[in-house]
Write an enzyme that holds these catalytic residues in place. Structure first.
Site, PDB file in Angstrom:
ATOM      1  N   CYS A 384      68.670  11.597 102.092  1.00 51.95           N
ATOM      2  CA  CYS A 384      67.656  10.587 102.586  1.00 51.95           C
ATOM      3  C   CYS A 384      68.071  11.598 104.964  1.00 51.95           C
ATOM      4  CB  CYS A 384      68.369   8.820 103.006  1.00 51.95           C
ATOM      5  SG  CYS A 384      66.390   8.382 103.653  1.00 51.95           S
ATOM      6  N   HIS A 510      66.930   7.974  97.090  1.00 52.96           N
ATOM      7  CA  HIS A 510      68.258   8.341  97.139  1.00 52.96           C
ATOM      8  C   HIS A 510      67.961   7.240  95.677  1.00 52.96           C
ATOM      9  CE1 HIS A 510      68.932   5.965 101.586  1.00 52.96           C
ATOM     10  NE2 HIS A 510      68.233   5.840 101.409  1.00 52.96           N
ATOM     11  N   GLU A 512      71.477   7.497  94.915  1.00 52.04           N
ATOM     12  CA  GLU A 512      72.615   6.775  94.234  1.00 52.04           C
ATOM     13  C   GLU A 512      72.329   5.350  93.468  1.00 52.04           C
ATOM     14  OE1 GLU A 512      71.418   7.342  97.247  1.00 52.04           O
ATOM     15  OE2 GLU A 512      72.272   6.160  98.727  1.00 52.04           O
TER      16      GLU A 512
HETATM   17  N1  GLN Z   1      66.142   7.599 109.365  1.00 55.15           N
HETATM   18  C1  GLN Z   1      66.104   8.248 108.327  1.00 55.15           C
HETATM   19  C2  GLN Z   1      64.716   7.888 108.114  1.00 55.15           C
HETATM   20  O1  GLN Z   1      64.560   6.184 108.438  1.00 55.15           O
HETATM   21  C3  GLN Z   1      67.012   7.963 107.163  1.00 55.15           C
HETATM   22  C4  GLN Z   1      66.832   6.958 106.607  1.00 55.15           C
HETATM   23  C5  GLN Z   1      68.195   6.683 105.460  1.00 55.15           C
HETATM   24  O2  GLN Z   1      68.799   7.706 105.786  1.00 55.15           O
HETATM   25  N2  GLN Z   1      67.942   5.609 104.529  1.00 55.15           N
HETATM   26  O3  GLN Z   1      63.697   8.683 107.308  1.00 55.15           O
END
Ligand code: GLN
Length: 537
Positions: A384, A510, A512
């Site tokens: 992310c 994600h 995970e």
């Molecule tokens: N801050 C980033 C976004 O909103 C990444 C979010 C995250 O890592 N879950 O896109």
């Protein structure tokens, strides 16, 4: 239609005794005896969900397929049971009150005074039974967050009391998890805190059917007899829960203590043979007998609280066992990283994972780490925000786009390589408004990710507002960073990789959240394998 049975798990004496792990372990045993089981968490705080909480408060925010932002215990439930959870599996006081107040505004209680009893307790009972009413599950285990005696949990305990009475003894039972402290100076285990906790529970009208006692030392018969006598619990229903080497040992420990049999007997459910734990135990054997050890750096800004990255840590355990390697994590605070110290901070690591996150704290340290991993061909995994930072690093240092950035950190950057998603631009509310939950992703032919997943279309879970700006795709590609996973409907970039690197992958989603004991996530498995190869080279 099958009649669903309910198990309620409360906690007493102290917090953090591991109600979630006990609930998940019991559920695992029942599942492996052929029962369909789900676990629900009731959280007594007023936030609608933990999505707006700082991870320092409550650890990681876990995301389900249907896009619910939930308590990290749901991650344990999925990792143990291998069955997806949903919004219905996590309910907070905020959500309960919100629906009662919405109903009041609609006039559903017209003429009545709306009160904690019966309106709030009815809503809690309704939320507990939603899962049972699907007739999908033989058994629903509901964990009540907090500790008995907390003001916030009173309506929940009252709802449990009512349900125990309404459903009857064979259809619902109560497990109370407590702590039996050991006084080293006296050389004694002490039952008094448990007696008090049970007394408090009984004052609310709930008589526990089973006591699970966390303890550092074995409970002898004398202690069990005393607990049984003073807590109104049968002696065979006093279950000792010793400290475990790993949380994944707890199902076997509960099996030894016959927690599952006690539950089934009380509910008059048939017991046929033993639970099938062959695969589970094969995992444990591999986990406990690694052939190699590697160290992976986890770069994030909440590293003081390891629970903030719970699912990532567990994914490494699953993937490590699969590869028969012990994965040690070196926790590195992104704030402490500078241009000068990155080589020494990363010294000896076999792989680097840059974690998800929000905001600009520690950002330059992350970018510098990624540059080092890319240039030195150290296996790199960006999740992310970690993926977004990999794009920024590449844009700055390979494409030469000085000051390239995400508009999250600098809205005036001349090169907004990471940009707010179009549909996010009109959103002002913070809660539950990100791009959440499972979305499809199409994997490109001849990509490393397709080779890893062995699938063309995957579905992974998301939690973000920003995305790779497609205006830069061509430039990135020509310089060697390829978008190898895209949403088939919107073209949003889900994965980037650098083919000219042993293992350099970033995912907007994600992975995970989907790794479980019996189904370790393919990307983590592959990353750990690459890190192992790097360490042996
Ligand atoms: N801050 C980033 C976004 O909103 C990444 C979010 C995250 O890592 N879950 O896109």
């Amino acid at each position: 239609m099958k009649k669903t049975k309910y198990v309620f798990v409360t906690g007493g004496v102290a917090s953090s005794l591991g109600k979630g792990i006990i609930a998940a372990s019991l559920a695992k045993l029942l599942q492996k005896r052929g029962y369909s089981v789900t676990i629900q968490k009731l959280d007594p705080y007023i936030n609608i969900d933990p999505g707006t909480l700082n991870p320092y408060e409550h650890g990681e925010c876990y995301v389900t397929n249907d896009g619910a932002e939930t308590d990290l215990d749901l991650g344990h439930y999925e990792r143990f049971l291998d069955v997806p959870t949903s919004q219905a599996n996590n309910v907070t006081t905020g959500r309960i009150y919100q629906s009662v107040i919405n109903k009041e505004r609609k006039g559903e209680f017209l003429g009545k005074t709306v009160q904690i009893i019966p309106h709030i307790t009815d809503e809690i009972k309704h939320r507990i039974q939603i899962l049972g009413n699907t007739s999908e599950f033989d058994i629903v285990i509901t964990e009540i967050g907090g500790t008995i005696g907390d003001i916030e949990s009173l309506p929940y305990v009252e709802a449990v009391r009512q349900l125990l009475w309404e459903l009857g003894h064979e259809n619902a039972l109560s497990i109370h998890l407590t702590l039996i402290p050991y006084l080293a100076a006296a050389g004694e285990l002490k039952t008094k805190p448990t007696q008090h906790s049970v007394k408090m529970l009984m004052q609310s009208g709930v008589n526990p059917d089973i006591l699970v006692c966390r303890t550092e030392h074995k409970l002898n018969d004398g202690i069990k007899r005393k607990l049984a006598l003073f807590c109104n619990v049968q002696q065979d229903s006093i279950i000792e829960s010793l400290d475990a080497e790993t949380i994944y040992d707890v199902p076997n420990m509960m099996l030894e203590q016959k927690l599952d049999e006690v539950v089934l007997n009380k509910m008059k459910l048939p017991i046929d043979g033993e639970p099938q734990l062959k695969e589970w135990n094969a995992f444990l054997t591999k986990h406990k007998n690694p052939k190699n050890t590697i160290e992976i750096g986890l770069i994030g800004k909440y590293v003081e609280l390891h629970d903030a990255y719970k699912s990532i840590v567990e994914s490494f355990i699953h993937a490590g066992a699969h590869n028969e390697v012990k994965v040690k994590i070196r926790w590195i605070h992104s704030n402490e990283l500078t241009l000068e110290n990155v080589p020494s901070k990363l010294e000896g690591l076999s792989g680097v994972l840059v974690a998800p996150g929000f905001g600009d704290r520690g950002i330059e340290g992350k970018i510098e780490t990624i540059r080092y991993a890319r240039e030195n061909k150290i296996p790199f995994f960006g999740i992310c925000l970690g993926m977004q930072m990999a794009v920024i690093e590449f844009s700055r240092n390979v494409l030469g786009l000085k000051d390239a950035f995400s508009t999250e950190m600098n809205s005036d950057t001349p090169y907004p390589v990471i940009n707010l998603m179009e549909e996010q631009k009109s959103i002002v509310d913070m809660g539950g408004t990100m791009r959440l939950g499972a979305w499809k992703c199409q994997l490109a032919d001849n990509s490393k990710v397709k080779e890893i997943y062995k699938q063309e279309i995957i579905e992974e879970r998301h939690r973000h507002r920003y995305e790779l700006n497609n205006d830069y795709l061509e430039q990135l590609k020509n310089a060697g960073m390829i978008a190898t996973g895209k949403n088939p409907d919107t073209n949003l970039v889900e994965i980037i990789e650098i083919p000219d690197h042993p293992w350099f992958i970033g995912t907007q989603y994600h992975p995970e959240y989907k790794s479980t004991v019996l189904n370790p996530h393919p990307l983590f498995v592959s990353f750990v394998k690459a890190a192992l190869e790097y360490s042996l080279a």
